[in-house]
Design a protein around this motif. Sequence first.
Motif, short mmCIF file in Angstrom:
data_model
loop_
_atom_site.label_atom_id
_atom_site.label_comp_id
_atom_site.label_asym_id
_atom_site.label_seq_id
_atom_site.Cartn_x
_atom_site.Cartn_y
_atom_site.Cartn_z
N LEU A 111 70.28 54.47 -1.07
CA LEU A 111 70.77 54.39 -2.44
C LEU A 111 70.65 55.78 -3.04
O LEU A 111 69.55 56.27 -3.27
CB LEU A 111 69.96 53.38 -3.26
N PHE A 112 71.80 56.45 -3.23
CA PHE A 112 71.80 57.75 -3.87
C PHE A 112 71.50 57.55 -5.35
O PHE A 112 71.99 56.61 -5.98
CB PHE A 112 73.16 58.45 -3.73
N SER A 113 70.71 58.46 -5.90
CA SER A 113 70.34 58.43 -7.30
C SER A 113 70.65 59.80 -7.87
O SER A 113 70.23 60.81 -7.30
CB SER A 113 68.85 58.10 -7.43
N SER A 114 71.38 59.84 -8.99
CA SER A 114 71.77 61.14 -9.51
C SER A 114 71.93 61.11 -11.02
O SER A 114 72.38 60.12 -11.59
CB SER A 114 73.08 61.58 -8.88
N GLY A 115 71.59 62.22 -11.64
CA GLY A 115 71.82 62.40 -13.06
C GLY A 115 73.12 63.12 -13.32
O GLY A 115 73.46 63.42 -14.45
N HIS A 116 73.87 63.37 -12.28
CA HIS A 116 75.14 64.09 -12.40
C HIS A 116 76.28 63.18 -11.95
O HIS A 116 76.05 62.18 -11.28
CB HIS A 116 75.13 65.35 -11.52
N ALA A 117 77.45 63.53 -12.29
CA ALA A 117 78.62 62.74 -11.88
C ALA A 117 79.01 63.14 -10.46
O ALA A 117 79.98 63.83 -10.23
CB ALA A 117 79.78 62.96 -12.84
N ASP A 118 78.22 62.70 -9.49
CA ASP A 118 78.42 63.08 -8.10
C ASP A 118 79.24 62.08 -7.30
O ASP A 118 79.37 62.23 -6.09
CB ASP A 118 77.06 63.23 -7.40
N ALA A 119 79.77 61.08 -7.94
CA ALA A 119 80.48 60.02 -7.22
C ALA A 119 81.64 60.59 -6.41
O ALA A 119 81.92 60.12 -5.31
CB ALA A 119 80.97 58.95 -8.19
N GLY A 120 82.30 61.63 -6.90
CA GLY A 120 83.42 62.23 -6.19
C GLY A 120 83.03 62.77 -4.83
O GLY A 120 83.70 62.52 -3.84
N GLN A 121 81.91 63.49 -4.75
CA GLN A 121 81.48 64.06 -3.48
C GLN A 121 80.96 62.97 -2.53
O GLN A 121 80.86 63.19 -1.33
CB GLN A 121 80.43 65.15 -3.70
N LEU A 122 80.67 61.79 -3.07
CA LEU A 122 80.14 60.70 -2.25
C LEU A 122 81.19 59.64 -1.91
O LEU A 122 80.87 58.65 -1.27
CB LEU A 122 78.98 60.01 -2.98
N GLU A 123 82.41 59.86 -2.36
CA GLU A 123 83.45 58.83 -2.23
C GLU A 123 83.55 58.24 -0.83
O GLU A 123 83.55 57.03 -0.65
CB GLU A 123 84.81 59.41 -2.65
N GLU A 124 83.59 59.09 0.18
CA GLU A 124 83.71 58.60 1.56
C GLU A 124 82.44 57.84 1.99
O GLU A 124 82.52 56.78 2.60
CB GLU A 124 83.95 59.77 2.51
N ILE A 135 73.65 55.98 -11.07
CA ILE A 135 73.67 57.15 -11.94
C ILE A 135 72.52 57.06 -12.94
O ILE A 135 72.32 56.03 -13.58
CB ILE A 135 75.03 57.26 -12.70
N LYS A 136 71.76 58.16 -13.05
CA LYS A 136 70.67 58.25 -14.03
C LYS A 136 71.27 58.52 -15.41
O LYS A 136 72.29 59.19 -15.49
CB LYS A 136 69.71 59.39 -13.67
N PRO A 137 70.65 58.09 -16.45
CA PRO A 137 69.45 57.26 -16.50
C PRO A 137 69.80 55.80 -16.22
O PRO A 137 70.92 55.35 -16.51
CB PRO A 137 68.94 57.43 -17.93
N TYR A 138 68.88 55.08 -15.65
CA TYR A 138 69.07 53.66 -15.38
C TYR A 138 67.77 52.93 -15.68
O TYR A 138 66.70 53.53 -15.67
CB TYR A 138 69.52 53.41 -13.94
N ASP A 139 67.89 51.64 -15.94
CA ASP A 139 66.68 50.84 -16.14
C ASP A 139 66.34 50.14 -14.83
O ASP A 139 67.10 50.19 -13.85
CB ASP A 139 66.83 49.85 -17.30
N TYR A 140 65.20 49.49 -14.82
CA TYR A 140 64.72 48.88 -13.57
C TYR A 140 65.63 47.75 -13.10
O TYR A 140 65.82 47.58 -11.89
CB TYR A 140 63.28 48.41 -13.72
N ASP A 141 66.21 47.00 -14.02
CA ASP A 141 67.12 45.92 -13.61
C ASP A 141 68.32 46.47 -12.86
O ASP A 141 68.77 45.89 -11.87
CB ASP A 141 67.58 45.10 -14.81
N ARG A 142 68.86 47.60 -13.31
CA ARG A 142 69.99 48.21 -12.60
C ARG A 142 69.58 48.69 -11.22
O ARG A 142 70.33 48.55 -10.25
CB ARG A 142 70.59 49.36 -13.42
N LEU A 143 68.37 49.22 -11.12
CA LEU A 143 67.86 49.64 -9.80
C LEU A 143 67.74 48.43 -8.88
O LEU A 143 68.19 48.46 -7.73
CB LEU A 143 66.51 50.34 -9.94
N ARG A 144 67.15 47.36 -9.36
CA ARG A 144 67.00 46.14 -8.55
C ARG A 144 68.35 45.62 -8.09
O ARG A 144 68.52 45.24 -6.93
CB ARG A 144 66.28 45.06 -9.36
N ASN A 145 69.31 45.59 -9.00
CA ASN A 145 70.65 45.10 -8.65
C ASN A 145 71.33 46.00 -7.62
O ASN A 145 72.06 45.52 -6.75
CB ASN A 145 71.51 44.95 -9.90
N ALA A 146 71.10 47.29 -7.71
CA ALA A 146 71.68 48.21 -6.74
C ALA A 146 70.99 48.09 -5.38
O ALA A 146 71.63 48.29 -4.33
CB ALA A 146 71.57 49.65 -7.25
#
Length: 158
Positions: A111-124, A135-146
């Motif tokens: 699970l990649f975690s980032s405070g930047h809009a890195d989705a483009g470089q991770l698309e593949e 994407i940071k910031p996130y709460d614990y529920d979002r982490l659990r769901n991911a």
Amino acid sequence: VESEPGVGTTFHVLIPATHPMVQGQTVRDATALPVRRIVLVEDEEAVASGLKTLLEMDGFEVEVARTGQDAIPVIERFKPGVVVLDIGLPDCDGTEVFARIEERWPGLPVLFSSGHADAGQLEELLRRKHVGLLIKPYDYDRLRNALRPLLKASEAVA
């Protein structure tokens, strides 16, 4: 039971004491994630410490690596089911660490975690079932769901 006509009846209920190891044990909530091992690759001390505490409270065993260089030996030793990997590490890019993980442990969920809009470089990479992005910031529920689909992917590999 003690009973005497005209006097009354006395019931003695004996309840066994709990085993000392059980006392003080907290009951995990029914929505808690399964017990798993997680390596958290995070350079920010406060973020790493907070996530480690929350994950451990949710039944996970957690090891932290502060740099990309440290991640591989920690994964080797700890043998996690999932890696939560910050993209912006001080010594290298998280995608470089991912490439090393894939080389040694193909299919290990990340699970990649980032405070930047890195989705483009991770698309593949994000097309793979064993890779996610939060994407940071996130709460614990979002982490659990991911983590949920990655835990399922981990169980499929195991």
